[in-house]
Design a protein around this motif. Structure first.
Motif, PDB file in Angstrom:
ATOM      1  N   ALA A 369       0.841  -1.578   0.055  1.00  0.00           N
ATOM      2  CA  ALA A 369      -0.363   0.181  -0.053  1.00  0.00           C
ATOM      3  C   ALA A 369       1.296   1.074   0.177  1.00  0.00           C
ATOM      4  N   ASP A 370       1.371   1.240   0.674  1.00  0.00           N
ATOM      5  CA  ASP A 370       3.251   2.477   0.712  1.00  0.00           C
ATOM      6  C   ASP A 370       3.786   2.451  -0.889  1.00  0.00           C
ATOM      7  N   ARG A 371       3.826   2.077  -1.189  1.00  0.00           N
ATOM      8  CA  ARG A 371       4.366   0.959  -2.570  1.00  0.00           C
ATOM      9  C   ARG A 371       3.438   2.354  -3.814  1.00  0.00           C
ATOM     10  N   LEU A 372       2.367   1.686  -3.523  1.00  0.00           N
ATOM     11  CA  LEU A 372       1.395   1.853  -4.392  1.00  0.00           C
ATOM     12  C   LEU A 372       0.854   3.913  -4.315  1.00  0.00           C
ATOM     13  N   SER A 373       0.644   3.821  -2.566  1.00  0.00           N
ATOM     14  CA  SER A 373       0.843   5.877  -2.954  1.00  0.00           C
ATOM     15  C   SER A 373       1.805   6.545  -2.473  1.00  0.00           C
ATOM     16  N   HIS A 374       2.774   6.143  -2.536  1.00  0.00           N
ATOM     17  CA  HIS A 374       4.553   6.936  -3.233  1.00  0.00           C
ATOM     18  C   HIS A 374       4.004   6.558  -4.772  1.00  0.00           C
ATOM     19  N   LEU A 375       3.565   5.771  -5.627  1.00  0.00           N
ATOM     20  CA  LEU A 375       3.651   5.911  -6.636  1.00  0.00           C
ATOM     21  C   LEU A 375       2.248   7.340  -7.481  1.00  0.00           C
ATOM     22  N   VAL A 376       1.467   6.894  -6.820  1.00  0.00           N
ATOM     23  CA  VAL A 376       0.232   7.581  -6.967  1.00  0.00           C
ATOM     24  C   VAL A 376       0.718   9.142  -6.408  1.00  0.00           C
ATOM     25  N   GLU A 377       1.846   9.367  -5.690  1.00  0.00           N
ATOM     26  CA  GLU A 377       2.097  10.091  -4.918  1.00  0.00           C
ATOM     27  C   GLU A 377       3.035  11.246  -6.208  1.00  0.00           C
ATOM     28  N   ASN A 378       3.802  10.419  -6.950  1.00  0.00           N
ATOM     29  CA  ASN A 378       4.938  10.941  -7.439  1.00  0.00           C
ATOM     30  C   ASN A 378       3.912  12.054  -8.620  1.00  0.00           C
ATOM     31  N   VAL A 379       3.110  10.720  -9.535  1.00  0.00           N
ATOM     32  CA  VAL A 379       2.627  11.217 -10.448  1.00  0.00           C
ATOM     33  C   VAL A 379       1.577  12.134 -10.332  1.00  0.00           C
ATOM     34  N   LEU A 380       1.034  11.959  -9.303  1.00  0.00           N
ATOM     35  CA  LEU A 380      -0.370  13.768  -9.362  1.00  0.00           C
ATOM     36  C   LEU A 380       0.633  14.460  -9.170  1.00  0.00           C
ATOM     37  N   ALA A 381       2.528  15.342  -7.743  1.00  0.00           N
ATOM     38  CA  ALA A 381       3.374  15.800  -8.382  1.00  0.00           C
ATOM     39  C   ALA A 381       3.990  16.019  -8.952  1.00  0.00           C
ATOM     40  N   PHE A 382       4.141  14.895 -10.496  1.00  0.00           N
ATOM     41  CA  PHE A 382       4.668  15.480 -11.982  1.00  0.00           C
ATOM     42  C   PHE A 382       3.749  15.979 -12.503  1.00  0.00           C
ATOM     43  N   SER A 383       1.942  15.698 -12.110  1.00  0.00           N
ATOM     44  CA  SER A 383       1.423  16.604 -13.159  1.00  0.00           C
ATOM     45  C   SER A 383       1.132  18.228 -12.604  1.00  0.00           C
ATOM     46  N   GLN A 384       1.346  18.265 -10.913  1.00  0.00           N
ATOM     47  CA  GLN A 384       0.994  19.593 -11.924  1.00  0.00           C
ATOM     48  C   GLN A 384       2.692  20.007 -11.700  1.00  0.00           C
ATOM     49  N   VAL A 385       3.869  19.893 -11.159  1.00  0.00           N
ATOM     50  CA  VAL A 385       4.989  20.000 -11.918  1.00  0.00           C
ATOM     51  C   VAL A 385       4.887  20.540 -13.492  1.00  0.00           C
ATOM     52  N   GLU A 386       4.662  19.910 -14.036  1.00  0.00           N
ATOM     53  CA  GLU A 386       3.956  19.656 -15.251  1.00  0.00           C
ATOM     54  C   GLU A 386       3.070  20.715 -16.065  1.00  0.00           C
ATOM     55  N   ARG A 387       1.945  21.525 -15.328  1.00  0.00           N
ATOM     56  CA  ARG A 387       0.729  21.991 -15.330  1.00  0.00           C
ATOM     57  C   ARG A 387       1.739  23.227 -15.181  1.00  0.00           C
ATOM     58  N   GLY A 388       2.272  23.339 -14.080  1.00  0.00           N
ATOM     59  CA  GLY A 388       2.848  24.708 -13.553  1.00  0.00           C
ATOM     60  C   GLY A 388       2.136  25.182 -12.384  1.00  0.00           C
ATOM     61  N   SER A 389       0.784  23.953 -12.064  1.00  0.00           N
ATOM     62  CA  SER A 389       0.138  24.326 -10.878  1.00  0.00           C
ATOM     63  C   SER A 389       0.465  24.048  -9.020  1.00  0.00           C
ATOM     64  N   ALA A 390       2.084  23.434  -9.592  1.00  0.00           N
ATOM     65  CA  ALA A 390       2.215  23.650  -7.752  1.00  0.00           C
ATOM     66  C   ALA A 390       3.424  24.444  -7.787  1.00  0.00           C
ATOM     67  N   ARG A 391       3.115  25.015  -6.266  1.00  0.00           N
ATOM     68  CA  ARG A 391       3.549  26.106  -5.711  1.00  0.00           C
ATOM     69  C   ARG A 391       4.751  26.051  -4.317  1.00  0.00           C
ATOM     70  N   SER A 392       5.842  26.632  -4.057  1.00  0.00           N
ATOM     71  CA  SER A 392       6.375  25.940  -3.060  1.00  0.00           C
ATOM     72  C   SER A 392       6.858  27.212  -1.643  1.00  0.00           C
ATOM     73  N   ALA A 393       6.202  26.889  -0.806  1.00  0.00           N
ATOM     74  CA  ALA A 393       6.379  27.315  -0.075  1.00  0.00           C
ATOM     75  C   ALA A 393       7.426  27.671   0.611  1.00  0.00           C
ATOM     76  N   VAL A 394       8.463  28.632   0.098  1.00  0.00           N
ATOM     77  CA  VAL A 394       9.716  28.645   0.347  1.00  0.00           C
ATOM     78  C   VAL A 394      10.057  28.801   1.868  1.00  0.00           C
ATOM     79  N   SER A 395      10.312  28.615   3.042  1.00  0.00           N
ATOM     80  CA  SER A 395      10.800  29.334   4.337  1.00  0.00           C
ATOM     81  C   SER A 395      12.749  29.263   4.545  1.00  0.00           C
ATOM     82  N   GLU A 396      12.448  30.169   5.815  1.00  0.00           N
ATOM     83  CA  GLU A 396      13.931  29.402   6.691  1.00  0.00           C
ATOM     84  C   GLU A 396      13.712  27.918   7.715  1.00  0.00           C
ATOM     85  N   TYR A 397      14.281  26.748   7.885  1.00  0.00           N
ATOM     86  CA  TYR A 397      14.585  25.789   8.333  1.00  0.00           C
ATOM     87  C   TYR A 397      15.741  25.344   8.695  1.00  0.00           C
ATOM     88  N   SER A 398      16.085  25.292   9.940  1.00  0.00           N
ATOM     89  CA  SER A 398      17.431  25.070   9.868  1.00  0.00           C
ATOM     90  C   SER A 398      17.237  23.004   9.964  1.00  0.00           C
TER      91      SER A 398
END
Length: 545
Positions: A369-398
């Motif tokens: 299930a984790d493997r399937l979830s990771h696969l689906v997560e990657n596909v969805l994230a890549f789709s957002q990046v390709e469409r330009g709809s992905a947004r990065s909330a950049v902040s400072e972290y240690s």
């Protein structure tokens, strides 16, 4: 095939157009060269006629064999008179020269007072002079639109008449006799006779002469023949020197009786014919706007063909990627779904009664299930990046707070592959990044280490962070087989795995590293693969806070 056919048609059309333009340019250049040559020929004829006419005018102005007023002309070898009794009066010329002259004139039948025979031997028929014609200026350079062969021939004939008229008028003004203007030789008619005429040019046995008859004052029978024997070689040289700047390779030849009266290369004043010594040669080089237009046309065709080829190549690559993605994802989905169905049926039917086995089945189901979830997560994230709809909330972290909070998840993933995680970074090291993006990238790198480095020299995976200039480099390194040098760029391509490659290698569709690099660059960093040690080493570079 359609693209190739279109390219062949376009290139063929452009080739034909270029050929026709070059042919037209060669024809235009040849016409210009022909017009220029004809113009130089006409100017040369004007100059040569001026020299020959000047000689004839000067001789017509002399009143006797010896003239104390006019300077001696080096072109005249001897002046003489042949009397009816055959005696030659040359005022003291060399006896040998006089005998030579007698031999040249012996075939002229002058001693029987047949003046018409003498006139028939004098070559004037080829010179069609026009009485009372106006003297015109030498011709100017022909215009481009007047460069046809027919135009040049007509122009030459007209210039021939103008030169003849100019010569006739010039000689007629010397005051030699009232009947001079009436001596207009016509090729098709018998020449008119006068009581006192002007000198006429003639060729006698290859030697140039100026001859005229002398009649008695009462208009009686033929009294004498007066003439000037010219230095033919020197005369020829003077004429050629006059036109050396226009026609450096020119020559002249004698025009004998019976020649073509319409020969445009013949002088109007003397029976010489000009031989230009060169022909019109056009240039095949393209000049000016034609070069620019043809170059622009070929560049446009090349760009269009390259753009078409790039478009077709892109469509084909996209089609291949789509097919690879569908086949790889189908394979990746089929494996966990098969496991789900098999294990759920066994658990549902009570085929597994041992609690330890049941716990192992549940653990397997959770991993799938984790493997399937990771696969689906990657596909969805890549789709957002390709469409330009992905947004990065950049902040400072240690690094300690950001990466340390992900350590448990990373260790759990590596534990499933019987591997351990080693971490190392400095306290107080800070970065600017998107927390979700960093976790996604690092988890993909840890997941790849768990897939491909299980058979390495060591089961350790190192997660290390260092400060390098204004960047913080987070390295994920393992001791596995590593990545070949030729594949270090290919692994970052999306869907680089086919279904066959996914089946024959570790699970995955070839999307994780492509997505990770895009996420890293979206945060202002980068992700690269280095081969500075054994195993695979991926470096995530992020801006330092």
């Amino acid at each position: 095939m359609i693209l190739i056919a279109c390219a062949v048609v376009i290139i063929g059309a452009m080739g034909w157009l270029t050929k026709e333009v070059m042919a037209a340019e060669r024809e235009r250049s040849l016409a210009e060269a022909r017009a220029d040559l004809q113009e130089r020929i006409r100017l040369s004829l004007w100059r040569m006629d001026s020299v020959a006419a000047g000689l004839m005018i000067e001789e017509n102005q002399r009143t006797g064999l010896v003239d104390n007023v006019l300077p001696e002309n080096p072109l005249v070898k001897m002046r003489f008179k042949v009397k009816p009794d055959g005696k030659i009066d040359s005022n003291g010329a060399d006896a040998a020269e006089v005998e030579k002259l007698r031999g040249l004139l012996s075939g002229w039948e002058m001693y029987d007072n047949r003046f018409d025979m003498m006139c028939a031997a004098v070559h004037v028929g080829a010179n069609q002079w026009v009485a009372n014609a106006a003297i015109e200026e030498p011709p100017q350079k022909a215009q481009v639109f007047k460069q046809s062969v027919g135009y040049q021939q007509d122009r030459n004939l007209k210039e021939r008449q103008v030169r003849g008229g100019a010569f006739n008028n010039a000689v007629g003004k010397t005051g030699i006799g009232n009947e001079v203007s009436q001596m207009i030789p016509i090729p098709s008619a018998e020449p008119l006779l006068t009581a006192a005429g002007m000198f006429q040019p003639a060729w006698v046995e290859g030697e140039a002469f100026l001859l005229r008859d002398m009649r008695s004052s009462n208009g009686g029978a033929f009294a004498a023949l007066e003439g000037a024997w010219l230095d033919t070689t020197e005369f020829r040289k003077v004429l050629l020197d006059e036109v050396a700047d226009l026609l450096p390779h020119a020559d002249v030849e004698a025009v004998l009786p019976g020649g073509d009266p319409s020969d445009v290369f013949a002088l109007a004043s003397f029976p010489w014919r000009l031989i230009p010594g060169e022909s019109a040669i056009g240039s095949a080089e393209l000049r000016g706007p034609l070069v620019t237009s043809l170059t622009a046309g070929w560049v446009a065709v090349a760009i269009a063909l390259l753009a078409g080829a790039a478009l077709v190549h892109g469509v084909m690559k996209l089609s291949e990627r789509r097919a690879s993605f569908v086949s790889a994802v189908t394979h990746e989905l089929r494996t966990p779904l098969t496991t789900f169905r098999l294990y759920s049926e066994m658990l549902d039917t009570g085929a597994v009664s041992d609690e330890s086995k049941r716990a192992g089945y549940f653990k397997t189901l959770r991993r799938e299930a984790d493997r399937l979830s990771h696969l689906v997560e990657n596909v969805l994230a890549f789709s957002q990046v390709e469409r330009g709809s992905a947004r990065s909330a950049v902040s400072e972290y240690s690094v300690e707070d950001l990466v340390g909070g992900m350590r448990e998840r990373f260790e759990e993933r590596l534990a499933g592959a019987e591997m351990v995680l080693q971490t190392e970074w400095d306290d107080g090291l800070k970065i600017r990044a998107d927390a979700a993006g960093v976790e996604h990238v690092l988890f993909n790198l840890i997941d790849n280490a768990a897939k491909y480095a299980t058979s390495g020299k060591s089961n350790e995976v190192t997660l290390k962070a260092d400060e390098v200039g204004d960047r913080v480099e987070i390295k994920v390194c393992d001791q596995g087989a590593g990545v070949a040098k030729g594949d270090r760029q290919r692994v970052f391509r999306a869907f680089h795995k086919s279904a066959k490659a996914a089946a024959e290698s570790r699970p995955g569709v070839g999307l994780g590293l492509a997505l990770s690099r895009r996420l890293a660059r979206q945060m202002g960093g980068d992700l690269v693969c280095r081969g500075d040690q054994s195993g695979a080493c991926f470096v995530l570079s992020l801006p330092k806070a």
